[in-house]
Scaffold this motif. Structure first.
Motif, PDB file in Angstrom:
ATOM      1  N   ASP A  71       0.804  -1.227   0.000  1.00  0.00           N
ATOM      2  CA  ASP A  71       0.000   0.000   0.000  1.00  0.00           C
ATOM      3  C   ASP A  71       0.835   1.275   0.000  1.00  0.00           C
ATOM      4  OD1 ASP A  71      -2.440  -1.403  -0.026  1.00  0.00           O
ATOM      5  OD2 ASP A  71      -2.347  -1.645   2.153  1.00  0.00           O
ATOM      6  N   ASN A  72       2.040   1.194  -0.546  1.00  0.00           N
ATOM      7  CA  ASN A  72       2.887   2.376  -0.677  1.00  0.00           C
ATOM      8  C   ASN A  72       2.672   2.977  -2.056  1.00  0.00           C
ATOM      9  OD1 ASN A  72       4.084   2.246   1.858  1.00  0.00           O
ATOM     10  ND2 ASN A  72       5.699   0.884   1.153  1.00  0.00           N
ATOM     11  N   PRO A  73       2.031   4.153  -2.153  1.00  0.00           N
ATOM     12  CA  PRO A  73       1.728   4.717  -3.464  1.00  0.00           C
ATOM     13  C   PRO A  73       2.975   5.163  -4.216  1.00  0.00           C
ATOM     14  CG  PRO A  73       1.181   6.293  -1.756  1.00  0.00           C
ATOM     15  CD  PRO A  73       1.587   5.015  -1.061  1.00  0.00           C
ATOM     16  N   VAL A  74       2.877   5.068  -5.544  1.00  0.00           N
ATOM     17  CA  VAL A  74       3.912   5.554  -6.449  1.00  0.00           C
ATOM     18  C   VAL A  74       3.251   6.607  -7.329  1.00  0.00           C
ATOM     19  CG1 VAL A  74       5.513   4.936  -8.295  1.00  0.00           C
ATOM     20  CG2 VAL A  74       5.044   3.285  -6.454  1.00  0.00           C
ATOM     21  N   TYR A  75       3.745   7.834  -7.276  1.00  0.00           N
ATOM     22  CA  TYR A  75       3.196   8.922  -8.078  1.00  0.00           C
ATOM     23  C   TYR A  75       3.991   8.991  -9.375  1.00  0.00           C
ATOM     24  CZ  TYR A  75       0.610  10.081  -3.936  1.00  0.00           C
ATOM     25  OH  TYR A  75      -0.249  10.016  -2.861  1.00  0.00           O
ATOM     26  N   GLN A  76       3.237   8.991 -10.498  1.00  0.00           N
ATOM     27  CA  GLN A  76       3.871   8.961 -11.808  1.00  0.00           C
ATOM     28  C   GLN A  76       3.324  10.059 -12.704  1.00  0.00           C
ATOM     29  OE1 GLN A  76       3.025   4.959 -13.218  1.00  0.00           O
ATOM     30  NE2 GLN A  76       4.895   4.180 -12.264  1.00  0.00           N
ATOM     31  N   VAL A  77       4.150  10.461 -13.665  1.00  0.00           N
ATOM     32  CA  VAL A  77       3.725  11.341 -14.744  1.00  0.00           C
ATOM     33  C   VAL A  77       4.222  10.698 -16.033  1.00  0.00           C
ATOM     34  CG1 VAL A  77       5.776  12.847 -14.490  1.00  0.00           C
ATOM     35  CG2 VAL A  77       3.745  13.680 -15.696  1.00  0.00           C
ATOM     36  N   GLY A  78       3.306  10.486 -16.955  1.00  0.00           N
ATOM     37  CA  GLY A  78       3.679   9.837 -18.207  1.00  0.00           C
ATOM     38  C   GLY A  78       4.262   8.456 -18.009  1.00  0.00           C
ATOM     39  N   GLY A  79       3.811   7.746 -16.968  1.00  0.00           N
ATOM     40  CA  GLY A  79       4.317   6.408 -16.687  1.00  0.00           C
ATOM     41  C   GLY A  79       5.672   6.378 -15.998  1.00  0.00           C
ATOM     42  N   LYS A  80       6.189   7.538 -15.598  1.00  0.00           N
ATOM     43  CA  LYS A  80       7.491   7.620 -14.923  1.00  0.00           C
ATOM     44  C   LYS A  80       7.278   8.056 -13.481  1.00  0.00           C
ATOM     45  CE  LYS A  80      10.013   9.032 -19.058  1.00  0.00           C
ATOM     46  NZ  LYS A  80      10.829  10.120 -19.623  1.00  0.00           N
ATOM     47  N   SER A  81       7.836   7.304 -12.559  1.00  0.00           N
ATOM     48  CA  SER A  81       7.725   7.637 -11.139  1.00  0.00           C
ATOM     49  C   SER A  81       8.484   8.920 -10.838  1.00  0.00           C
ATOM     50  CB  SER A  81       8.299   6.512 -10.289  1.00  0.00           C
ATOM     51  OG  SER A  81       7.653   5.305 -10.575  1.00  0.00           O
ATOM     52  N   PHE A  82       7.899   9.749  -9.973  1.00  0.00           N
ATOM     53  CA  PHE A  82       8.633  10.932  -9.513  1.00  0.00           C
ATOM     54  C   PHE A  82       8.674  11.026  -7.993  1.00  0.00           C
ATOM     55  CE2 PHE A  82       4.332  12.557 -10.081  1.00  0.00           C
ATOM     56  CZ  PHE A  82       4.144  13.493  -9.080  1.00  0.00           C
ATOM     57  N   VAL A  83       7.735  10.411  -7.297  1.00  0.00           N
ATOM     58  CA  VAL A  83       7.742  10.302  -5.836  1.00  0.00           C
ATOM     59  C   VAL A  83       7.168   8.935  -5.488  1.00  0.00           C
ATOM     60  CG1 VAL A  83       6.759  11.143  -3.647  1.00  0.00           C
ATOM     61  CG2 VAL A  83       7.401  12.783  -5.406  1.00  0.00           C
ATOM     62  N   PHE A  84       7.830   8.231  -4.577  1.00  0.00           N
ATOM     63  CA  PHE A  84       7.207   7.006  -4.080  1.00  0.00           C
ATOM     64  C   PHE A  84       7.635   6.714  -2.656  1.00  0.00           C
ATOM     65  CE2 PHE A  84      11.016   5.154  -6.059  1.00  0.00           C
ATOM     66  CZ  PHE A  84      11.400   4.157  -5.168  1.00  0.00           C
ATOM     67  N   PHE A  85       6.786   5.968  -2.001  1.00  0.00           N
ATOM     68  CA  PHE A  85       7.020   5.549  -0.625  1.00  0.00           C
ATOM     69  C   PHE A  85       7.635   4.161  -0.700  1.00  0.00           C
ATOM     70  CE2 PHE A  85       4.203   8.999  -0.385  1.00  0.00           C
ATOM     71  CZ  PHE A  85       4.322   9.545   0.880  1.00  0.00           C
ATOM     72  N   ARG A  86       8.822   4.025  -0.179  1.00  0.00           N
ATOM     73  CA  ARG A  86       9.631   2.828  -0.348  1.00  0.00           C
ATOM     74  C   ARG A  86       9.335   1.799   0.738  1.00  0.00           C
ATOM     75  NH1 ARG A  86      15.925   2.187   0.380  1.00  0.00           N
ATOM     76  NH2 ARG A  86      16.350   0.685  -1.252  1.00  0.00           N
TER      77      ARG A  86
END
Length: 141
Positions: free
Chosen positions: A32-47
């Protein structure tokens, strides 16, 4: 509504600020750690806890690491070498354009500082067209 940009940052701000950027999708990461993406590329995620990020006092894996992309190694080095910031890296991220932050230390940043980090992370991963379009909508300060 009062201006709260100088208040200490909170983990909820990471989610709010990442979602406020255009063309963002949320990929459901593991545990349940979200991964924020733009254009399919991660820019922020909870590891997830990993063996390369350990609590120096207990030796336990850190449970609360957030990863933010950066535009360049110079940007990364500026953040991790500045002892006034809570950003760090691990050998696993050598050569990777990102910095790490423990959620438990996020209040060492103001909300405005966190906003800049999230926006810069988004800009480092967005397409040139999306980045230019977004930058053109921002008002100079």
């Amino acid at each position: 509504m009062p201006d709260d940009t100088s208040r200490p940052a909170r983990v909820e701000d990471v989610h709010e600020l990442a979602l406020a950027m255009p063309h963002v999708t949320v990929y459901p990461g593991t545990a349940d750690n979200p991964v924020y993406q733009v254009g399919g590329k991660s820019f922020v995620f909870f590891r997830n806890p990993r063996p390369d990020a350990l609590d120096p006092e207990t030796g336990e894996r850190l449970q609360d690491v957030i990863v933010f992309w950066v535009a360049s190694d110079e940007d990364k080095q500026a953040l991790i070498r500045d002892e006034s910031t809570p950003f760090f890296t691990t050998p696993h991220f050598n050569g990777h354009p990102s910095v790490l932050l423990q959620a438990s230390r996020i209040a060492e940043l103001t909300r405005e500082e966190l906003k800049e980090i999230v926006q810069d992370a988004w800009l480092s991963r967005a397409s040139k067209r999306r980045a230019t379009t977004w930058l053109n909508t921002q008002t100079p300060q």
